[in-house]
Design a protein around this motif. Structure first.
Motif, PDB file in Angstrom:
ATOM      1  N   TYR A   1       0.936  -1.118  -0.120  1.00 46.55           N
ATOM      2  CA  TYR A   1       0.233  -0.208  -0.079  1.00 46.55           C
ATOM      3  C   TYR A   1       1.218   1.316  -0.134  1.00 46.55           C
ATOM      4  O   TYR A   1       0.821   2.316  -0.269  1.00 46.55           O
ATOM      5  CB  TYR A   1      -1.176   0.515   1.291  1.00 46.55           C
ATOM      6  N   GLU A   2       1.935   1.483   0.334  1.00 47.00           N
ATOM      7  CA  GLU A   2       2.857   2.171   1.103  1.00 47.00           C
ATOM      8  C   GLU A   2       3.434   2.642  -0.747  1.00 47.00           C
ATOM      9  O   GLU A   2       3.607   3.986  -1.205  1.00 47.00           O
ATOM     10  CB  GLU A   2       4.012   2.379   1.998  1.00 47.00           C
TER      11      GLU A   2
ATOM     12  N   GLU B   1       0.775   4.478  -2.193  1.00 46.98           N
ATOM     13  CA  GLU B   1       0.558   5.510  -1.512  1.00 46.98           C
ATOM     14  C   GLU B   1       1.560   6.725  -2.268  1.00 46.98           C
ATOM     15  O   GLU B   1       1.045   7.762  -3.074  1.00 46.98           O
ATOM     16  CB  GLU B   1       0.709   5.335  -0.220  1.00 46.98           C
ATOM     17  N   GLN B   2       2.525   6.603  -2.244  1.00 52.18           N
ATOM     18  CA  GLN B   2       3.994   7.353  -3.084  1.00 52.18           C
ATOM     19  C   GLN B   2       3.480   7.547  -4.226  1.00 52.18           C
ATOM     20  O   GLN B   2       3.696   8.773  -4.753  1.00 52.18           O
ATOM     21  CB  GLN B   2       5.417   6.416  -2.696  1.00 52.18           C
TER      22      GLN B   2
ATOM     23  N   THR C   1       1.299   8.040  -5.784  1.00 47.61           N
ATOM     24  CA  THR C   1      -0.247   8.343  -5.942  1.00 47.61           C
ATOM     25  C   THR C   1       0.297   9.911  -6.057  1.00 47.61           C
ATOM     26  O   THR C   1      -0.427  11.128  -6.036  1.00 47.61           O
ATOM     27  CB  THR C   1      -0.888   8.133  -5.513  1.00 47.61           C
ATOM     28  N   ARG C   2       0.824   9.945  -4.559  1.00 49.20           N
ATOM     29  CA  ARG C   2       1.642  11.247  -4.178  1.00 49.20           C
ATOM     30  C   ARG C   2       2.129  12.439  -5.106  1.00 49.20           C
ATOM     31  O   ARG C   2       1.614  13.212  -5.623  1.00 49.20           O
ATOM     32  CB  ARG C   2       2.060  11.290  -2.738  1.00 49.20           C
TER      33      ARG C   2
ATOM     34  N   LYS D   1      -8.744   0.841   1.016  1.00 50.78           N
ATOM     35  CA  LYS D   1      -7.036   1.463   1.231  1.00 50.78           C
ATOM     36  C   LYS D   1      -7.178   2.098  -0.279  1.00 50.78           C
ATOM     37  O   LYS D   1      -7.133   2.838  -0.002  1.00 50.78           O
ATOM     38  CB  LYS D   1      -6.655  -0.008   0.840  1.00 50.78           C
TER      39      LYS D   1
ATOM     40  N   ARG E   1      -8.845   5.673   0.501  1.00 51.06           N
ATOM     41  CA  ARG E   1      -7.429   6.467   1.347  1.00 51.06           C
ATOM     42  C   ARG E   1      -6.865   7.787   0.607  1.00 51.06           C
ATOM     43  O   ARG E   1      -6.719   8.610   0.335  1.00 51.06           O
ATOM     44  CB  ARG E   1      -6.850   5.897   2.047  1.00 51.06           C
ATOM     45  N   LEU E   2      -6.654   7.209  -1.078  1.00 49.76           N
ATOM     46  CA  LEU E   2      -6.020   7.664  -1.288  1.00 49.76           C
ATOM     47  C   LEU E   2      -7.355   8.037  -2.606  1.00 49.76           C
ATOM     48  O   LEU E   2      -6.714   9.371  -3.787  1.00 49.76           O
ATOM     49  CB  LEU E   2      -5.257   6.208  -2.902  1.00 49.76           C
TER      50      LEU E   2
END
Length: 450
Positions: free
Chosen positions: A189-190, A193-194, A196-197, A229, A232-233
């Motif tokens: 997930y990290e 997330e990275q 995507t950010r 999850k 969250r994104l």
């Protein structure tokens, strides 16, 4: 709920995905010639005019095999293949430039694979700059690529943003570790997330996640955890696909047994649970497994009746002319289709010999062109005219009437509309108006519609 279950049970049948019409298994490849294809390219290019053209670039290399994957891939850890392959792509592009006789107007570029982010950032930038050196950019252009969350770097995203890319699609599939191990695609997930950010920090205006239901060892709990999850994104778009199990075509899928797959009612529940979560998060159902936030341009194009669909999926870029570059890439002249050689070495050999690397294709009849327009209207605009329904043979008209009674379609002032419920069954609705599928569909192999 029982109504949905009954409808899915009734309509969950093998039907085409309608990324093209006719569907590829129905192409009349025996009547195809490279000479005819060149004539179609010139004619289709001039018809495109100020609309501009689309480019699909197939980058087949991956460092490891995702066993669920149905794409044309080449597995290697040897990155020395990058530049020779790119040079071959540019030679193929030059063949089209020479044939067209002038610089094309590029409206859309999509880098697909394989894993485009297998390639180094500087090599991807070199490829795109070299393509654009031979073309003009449409004022309303849109460039996108597919990224693997595990190997997409900030440098990849920055390099592509510098040459005009504003959209990225990440193949997430599922966040559950047991599922990831089974399909040999482990990413945290990290990591998702990275990337995507990073994408948002660099100004990408649309981030898409590809998700799949029906994968080995998936459960209701794991799908709901994946959706939690995702929440969250909040990517701008989501493709929530049904897994197609075709081990006779993709041997990598033999890495797990059919007994490991959720089937029948269990698979239906995964689909329903995922859809419910997405709709509750505010995503709109675009159709054909695609969802978008109301702020995304795909949703806005749907509302304005400007959606288009091609081999790359839904797009708001209304370009009827698509050139596919690379091994296995498919081109669409608006009059017919052509696919490049699938084996990388064969593709490279033909291009280096100065030949167009196409090996199969199809030329559309006038009737097929009209049917294609109707299929596009159903998939993109969700409407059907009275005249089109009146022309249905009796047996297919009966099926249409059943869909109307079931609420998949509604009758309006001067046409029929696909209902919100009916968006789950767009492939089945298209099949009613597909005379080739009616005549030959049972002889071909297609994936289940749900």
């Amino acid at each position: 709920m029982n109504q949905i279950k009954d409808l899915i049970t009734k309509y969950d049948k093998p039907v085409p995905r309608y990324t093209s019409y006719p569907a590829m298994p129905h192409w009349q490849t025996g009547q195809f010639s490279v000479a005819d294809w060149k004539e179609q390219v010139v004619s289709g290019f001039h018809t495109a005019g100020e609309e501009g053209i689309s480019l699909y670039i197939h980058l087949p290399y991956c460092e490891s095999l995702c066993t669920y994957c149905g794409c044309n891939t080449r597995i290697t850890v040897n990155h020395e293949v990058e530049l020779p392959y790119i040079e071959c792509l540019l030679k193929e592009w030059q063949l089209y430039i020479d044939l067209l006789g002038r610089k094309p107007l590029i409206r859309e570029i999509h880098l697909g694979g394989g894993t485009p982010t297998f390639f180094a950032p500087e090599n991807l930038q070199y490829l795109v700059k070299s393509l654009l050196d031979q073309a003009e950019e449409h004022p309303d252009h849109c460039f996108s690529f597919e990224g693997h969350p595990r190997n997409t770097t900030y440098a990849h995203l920055k390099a592509l943003s510098e040459v005009g890319f504003t959209r990225v699609s990440y193949g997430v599939q599922d966040f559950d570790l047991n599922v990831q191990r089974a399909i040999n695609r482990i990413q945290t997930y990290e990591q998702v997330e990275q990337v995507t950010r990073w994408s948002r920090q660099l100004g990408y205006d649309s981030v898409n996640f590809d998700l799949i239901y029906g994968l080995p060892f998936q459960t209701l709990a794991s799908v709901r955890d994946t959706m939690e999850k995702v929440a969250r994104l909040m990517p701008d778009r989501i493709a929530f696909y049904s897994y197609a199990h075709v081990p006779w075509f993709k041997p990598g899928q033999r890495a797990y047994s059919e007994t490991d797959l959720p089937k029948g009612d269990k698979k239906r529940q995964l689909n329903e649970a995922g859809r419910e979560e997405l709709l509750s998060l505010g995503y709109a159902d675009i159709g054909m497994d695609h969802f978008a936030l109301p702020t995304d341009s795909l949703f806005l194009s749907m509302k304005l009746g400007k959606l288009h669909r091609n081999f790359m999926g839904y797009t708001e870029q209304n370009s009827q002319f698509l050139i596919g570059l690379g091994a296995s890439a498919i081109s669409d002249s608006s009059l017919g289709y052509a696919q490049n050689a699938k084996v990388v070495e064969q593709y490279i050999e033909q291009v280096n010999a100065g030949a167009f690397p196409v090996f199969i294709g199809h030329s559309m009849s006038r009737q097929q062109q009209e049917t294609r327009e109707l299929v596009q209207d159903i998939i993109c605009n969700r409407w059907i005219t009275f005249k089109q329904v009146d022309n249905l043979p009796e047996e297919r008209f009966t099926v249409f009437q059943e869909m109307l009674e079931e609420g998949l379609l509604t009758r309006e002032w001067n046409d029929y509309r696909v209902s919100t419920l009916g968006t789950q069954f767009l492939r089945n609705i298209c099949a009613i108006f597909d005379p080739i599928f009616e005549a030959e569909g049972k002889k071909k192999v297609f994936s289940q519609s749900v």
